[in-house]
Design a protein around this motif. Structure first.
Motif, PDB file in Angstrom:
ATOM      1  N   GLN A  72      -8.645  46.227   6.361  1.00  0.00           N
ATOM      2  CA  GLN A  72     -10.023  46.677   6.168  1.00  0.00           C
ATOM      3  C   GLN A  72     -10.429  47.600   7.313  1.00  0.00           C
ATOM      4  O   GLN A  72     -10.611  47.169   8.451  1.00  0.00           O
ATOM      5  N   ILE A  73     -10.581  48.860   6.993  1.00  0.00           N
ATOM      6  CA  ILE A  73     -10.964  49.843   8.003  1.00  0.00           C
ATOM      7  C   ILE A  73     -11.656  51.003   7.305  1.00  0.00           C
ATOM      8  O   ILE A  73     -11.281  51.376   6.179  1.00  0.00           O
ATOM      9  N   ALA A  74     -12.699  51.542   7.934  1.00  0.00           N
ATOM     10  CA  ALA A  74     -13.456  52.645   7.357  1.00  0.00           C
ATOM     11  C   ALA A  74     -13.272  53.912   8.187  1.00  0.00           C
ATOM     12  O   ALA A  74     -13.022  53.847   9.392  1.00  0.00           O
ATOM     13  N   ASN A  75     -13.389  55.047   7.501  1.00  0.00           N
ATOM     14  CA  ASN A  75     -13.440  56.368   8.138  1.00  0.00           C
ATOM     15  C   ASN A  75     -12.164  56.795   8.851  1.00  0.00           C
ATOM     16  O   ASN A  75     -12.182  57.791   9.595  1.00  0.00           O
ATOM     17  N   ALA A  76     -11.076  56.059   8.655  1.00  0.00           N
ATOM     18  CA  ALA A  76      -9.802  56.548   9.186  1.00  0.00           C
ATOM     19  C   ALA A  76      -9.397  57.770   8.371  1.00  0.00           C
ATOM     20  O   ALA A  76      -9.512  57.775   7.144  1.00  0.00           O
ATOM     21  N   ASP A  77      -8.952  58.824   9.028  1.00  0.00           N
ATOM     22  CA  ASP A  77      -8.589  60.043   8.301  1.00  0.00           C
ATOM     23  C   ASP A  77      -7.098  60.343   8.370  1.00  0.00           C
ATOM     24  O   ASP A  77      -6.624  61.297   7.756  1.00  0.00           O
ATOM     25  N   LEU A  78      -6.358  59.520   9.107  1.00  0.00           N
ATOM     26  CA  LEU A  78      -4.923  59.730   9.192  1.00  0.00           C
ATOM     27  C   LEU A  78      -4.222  58.381   9.269  1.00  0.00           C
ATOM     28  O   LEU A  78      -4.555  57.557  10.126  1.00  0.00           O
ATOM     29  N   ALA A  79      -3.286  58.163   8.367  1.00  0.00           N
ATOM     30  CA  ALA A  79      -2.508  56.921   8.365  1.00  0.00           C
ATOM     31  C   ALA A  79      -1.168  57.168   9.053  1.00  0.00           C
ATOM     32  O   ALA A  79      -0.433  58.087   8.688  1.00  0.00           O
ATOM     33  N   ILE A  80      -0.888  56.355  10.073  1.00  0.00           N
ATOM     34  CA  ILE A  80       0.405  56.407  10.747  1.00  0.00           C
ATOM     35  C   ILE A  80       1.219  55.254  10.190  1.00  0.00           C
ATOM     36  O   ILE A  80       0.987  54.090  10.521  1.00  0.00           O
ATOM     37  N   LEU A  81       2.143  55.552   9.289  1.00  0.00           N
ATOM     38  CA  LEU A  81       2.916  54.529   8.593  1.00  0.00           C
ATOM     39  C   LEU A  81       4.236  54.320   9.331  1.00  0.00           C
ATOM     40  O   LEU A  81       5.078  55.214   9.382  1.00  0.00           O
ATOM     41  N   VAL A  82       4.382  53.135   9.907  1.00  0.00           N
ATOM     42  CA  VAL A  82       5.493  52.858  10.815  1.00  0.00           C
ATOM     43  C   VAL A  82       6.570  52.049  10.095  1.00  0.00           C
ATOM     44  O   VAL A  82       6.301  50.967   9.563  1.00  0.00           O
ATOM     45  N   PHE A  83       7.786  52.566  10.111  1.00  0.00           N
ATOM     46  CA  PHE A  83       8.929  51.898   9.504  1.00  0.00           C
ATOM     47  C   PHE A  83      10.107  51.965  10.470  1.00  0.00           C
ATOM     48  O   PHE A  83      10.407  53.034  11.004  1.00  0.00           O
ATOM     49  N   SER A  84      10.742  50.829  10.687  1.00  0.00           N
ATOM     50  CA  SER A  84      11.913  50.821  11.560  1.00  0.00           C
ATOM     51  C   SER A  84      13.149  51.191  10.749  1.00  0.00           C
ATOM     52  O   SER A  84      13.181  51.039   9.524  1.00  0.00           O
ATOM     53  N   VAL A  85      14.172  51.656  11.462  1.00  0.00           N
ATOM     54  CA  VAL A  85      15.417  52.037  10.792  1.00  0.00           C
ATOM     55  C   VAL A  85      16.435  50.909  10.830  1.00  0.00           C
ATOM     56  O   VAL A  85      17.436  50.935  10.119  1.00  0.00           O
ATOM     57  N   VAL A  86      16.178  49.894  11.684  1.00  0.00           N
ATOM     58  CA  VAL A  86      17.029  48.699  11.727  1.00  0.00           C
ATOM     59  C   VAL A  86      16.132  47.482  11.949  1.00  0.00           C
ATOM     60  O   VAL A  86      15.108  47.555  12.616  1.00  0.00           O
ATOM     61  N   ARG A  87      16.522  46.385  11.339  1.00  0.00           N
ATOM     62  CA  ARG A  87      15.868  45.093  11.557  1.00  0.00           C
ATOM     63  C   ARG A  87      14.346  45.162  11.610  1.00  0.00           C
ATOM     64  O   ARG A  87      13.784  44.967  12.676  1.00  0.00           O
ATOM     65  N   PRO A  88      13.635  45.347  10.502  1.00  0.00           N
ATOM     66  CA  PRO A  88      14.148  45.563   9.137  1.00  0.00           C
ATOM     67  C   PRO A  88      14.426  47.036   8.866  1.00  0.00           C
ATOM     68  O   PRO A  88      13.787  47.916   9.446  1.00  0.00           O
ATOM     69  N   GLU A  89      15.381  47.298   7.971  1.00  0.00           N
ATOM     70  CA  GLU A  89      15.667  48.673   7.595  1.00  0.00           C
ATOM     71  C   GLU A  89      14.543  49.208   6.714  1.00  0.00           C
ATOM     72  O   GLU A  89      13.823  48.462   6.056  1.00  0.00           O
ATOM     73  N   ILE A  90      14.415  50.520   6.703  1.00  0.00           N
ATOM     74  CA  ILE A  90      13.338  51.171   5.969  1.00  0.00           C
ATOM     75  C   ILE A  90      13.424  50.848   4.472  1.00  0.00           C
ATOM     76  O   ILE A  90      14.502  50.865   3.869  1.00  0.00           O
ATOM     77  N   SER A  91      12.277  50.537   3.885  1.00  0.00           N
ATOM     78  CA  SER A  91      12.161  50.279   2.447  1.00  0.00           C
ATOM     79  C   SER A  91      11.358  51.417   1.833  1.00  0.00           C
ATOM     80  O   SER A  91      10.162  51.550   2.093  1.00  0.00           O
ATOM     81  N   LEU A  92      11.999  52.231   0.993  1.00  0.00           N
ATOM     82  CA  LEU A  92      11.290  53.334   0.357  1.00  0.00           C
ATOM     83  C   LEU A  92      10.280  52.832  -0.667  1.00  0.00           C
ATOM     84  O   LEU A  92       9.269  53.494  -0.922  1.00  0.00           O
ATOM     85  N   VAL A  93      10.534  51.653  -1.244  1.00  0.00           N
ATOM     86  CA  VAL A  93       9.569  51.064  -2.175  1.00  0.00           C
ATOM     87  C   VAL A  93       8.264  50.769  -1.445  1.00  0.00           C
ATOM     88  O   VAL A  93       7.173  51.141  -1.895  1.00  0.00           O
ATOM     89  N   LEU A  94       8.372  50.104  -0.302  1.00  0.00           N
ATOM     90  CA  LEU A  94       7.174  49.764   0.465  1.00  0.00           C
ATOM     91  C   LEU A  94       6.512  51.023   1.022  1.00  0.00           C
ATOM     92  O   LEU A  94       5.279  51.137   1.038  1.00  0.00           O
ATOM     93  N   LEU A  95       7.306  51.989   1.453  1.00  0.00           N
ATOM     94  CA  LEU A  95       6.746  53.238   1.961  1.00  0.00           C
ATOM     95  C   LEU A  95       5.935  53.935   0.878  1.00  0.00           C
ATOM     96  O   LEU A  95       4.819  54.403   1.124  1.00  0.00           O
ATOM     97  N   ASP A  96       6.470  54.000  -0.336  1.00  0.00           N
ATOM     98  CA  ASP A  96       5.738  54.641  -1.425  1.00  0.00           C
ATOM     99  C   ASP A  96       4.467  53.869  -1.776  1.00  0.00           C
ATOM    100  O   ASP A  96       3.443  54.470  -2.138  1.00  0.00           O
ATOM    101  N   LYS A  97       4.507  52.542  -1.666  1.00  0.00           N
ATOM    102  CA  LYS A  97       3.288  51.755  -1.887  1.00  0.00           C
ATOM    103  C   LYS A  97       2.221  52.123  -0.856  1.00  0.00           C
ATOM    104  O   LYS A  97       1.051  52.320  -1.192  1.00  0.00           O
ATOM    105  N   PHE A  98       2.618  52.209   0.390  1.00  0.00           N
ATOM    106  CA  PHE A  98       1.678  52.574   1.449  1.00  0.00           C
ATOM    107  C   PHE A  98       1.099  53.959   1.168  1.00  0.00           C
ATOM    108  O   PHE A  98      -0.112  54.195   1.333  1.00  0.00           O
TER     109      PHE A  98
END
Length: 301
Positions: A72-98
């Protein structure tokens, strides 16, 4: 009455940063908000009054430019979506959901891939590097900025600082991907709590307990939000999911039918582009799965 920005909400209090500077004022919200079904959010621009005990009262919530449900956050204009490349490895399904949820909130997004220093040697490392490059090419071609980082080695930090400057940024991603480590690297002295991935569970523990806006160099704020791993589409409509895939939105004007769902209709420009290879199969398959999930969610409600 003064105006300010809610930079933290905790235990029924709202901490309002006056636009003229100084320390945040601890405020309560007016009772009328509850009667109206409203709730002040971190990121809200508000009008507040001072009380005799040195605290304040949030009197009015100014118009919002954007709003997210989770976090829950208002007025944010930029989303920084953080995904690791190991432990856990990147999930394109979750990235697309975000990305669907940030597009629906009318926010731009920067994709940050972390833990480059943790990539192992050998065949596994070669595979991970290949997956990283494929993801970078895919999402860059759609129009998203993709940054490769290592908070511990400082790699990619200057590019990230440049991307954050001047925005109210929402920092989000799965638990254990290194969000708190990024914040610690970007804001020296903040020292947010961090946790390693649990070997038993294979996922990280939540280390951030509440949403808070942290001032950053260059102006603007960054929101460090509680880790989460699941998003649903209950608040979206069937027409809106397709418009939240940037490349689909650009192609949809070429579809034969208005309101095309891009799943079965003849002369669908999106399906044609997927068959020709100009729309990634992973993106299209995720879209179809999200549509199915939306329908199942709608039936439950």
């Amino acid at each position: 009455m003064p105006e300010g920005l809610i930079v933290k909400a905790l235990s029924g209090y709202y901490y309002v940063q006056n636009f003229d500077g100084g320390q945040p004022v601890q405020c309560r919200g007016r009772g009328i908000f509850k009667k109206r079904g409203q709730s002040p959010l971190v990121g809200d621009r508000v009008v507040y009054s001072d009380t005799e005990n040195g605290e304040g009262t949030v009197e009015e919530i100014l118009a919002r430019k954007s709003e997210l449900i989770r976090p829950q956050i208002a007025n944010a204009d930029l989303a920084i979506l953080v995904f690791s490349v190991v432990r856990p490895e990147i999930s394109l399904v979750l990235l697309d959901k975000f990305l669907v949820h940030t597009e629906h909130a009318r926010m731009d997004a920067v994709i940050v891939l972390t833990k480059l220093d943790r990539i192992p040697d050998g065949e596994e490392g070669v595979r991970i590097h290949r997956d990283i490059e494929n993801a970078r090419k895919l999402y860059s071609s759609i129009g998203y900025q993709v940054l490769l980082t290592s908070a511990h080695q400082g790699e990619g930090m200057e590019e990230l600082r440049s991307a954050l400057a001047g925005h109210i940024n929402m920092l989000a991603g799965q638990s254990g991907v290194g969000k708190s480590s990024l914040v610690n690297a970007l804001v020296p002295g903040l020292k947010l709590e961090t946790n390693e991935i649990s070997d038993k569970l294979g996922r990280g523990k939540h280390t951030t307990r509440h949403v808070e806006l942290v001032p950053i160099a260059g102006g603007g704020y960054m929101a460090d939000t509680p880790g989460f791993s699941q998003l649903d589409f209950a608040e979206l409509g069937i027409d809106e999911i397709g418009s939240c895939f940037r490349e689909f939105a650009e192609l949809s004007s070429g579809c034969k039918f208005r309101g095309c769902t891009h799943t079965h209709e003849p002369r669908c420009a999106v399906i044609q582009a997927k068959e020709e290879g100009s729309v990634a199969t992973s993106r299209y398959d995720n879209y179809v799965n999200f549509m199915t999930e939306w329908k199942e969610t709608k039936r439950r409600y």
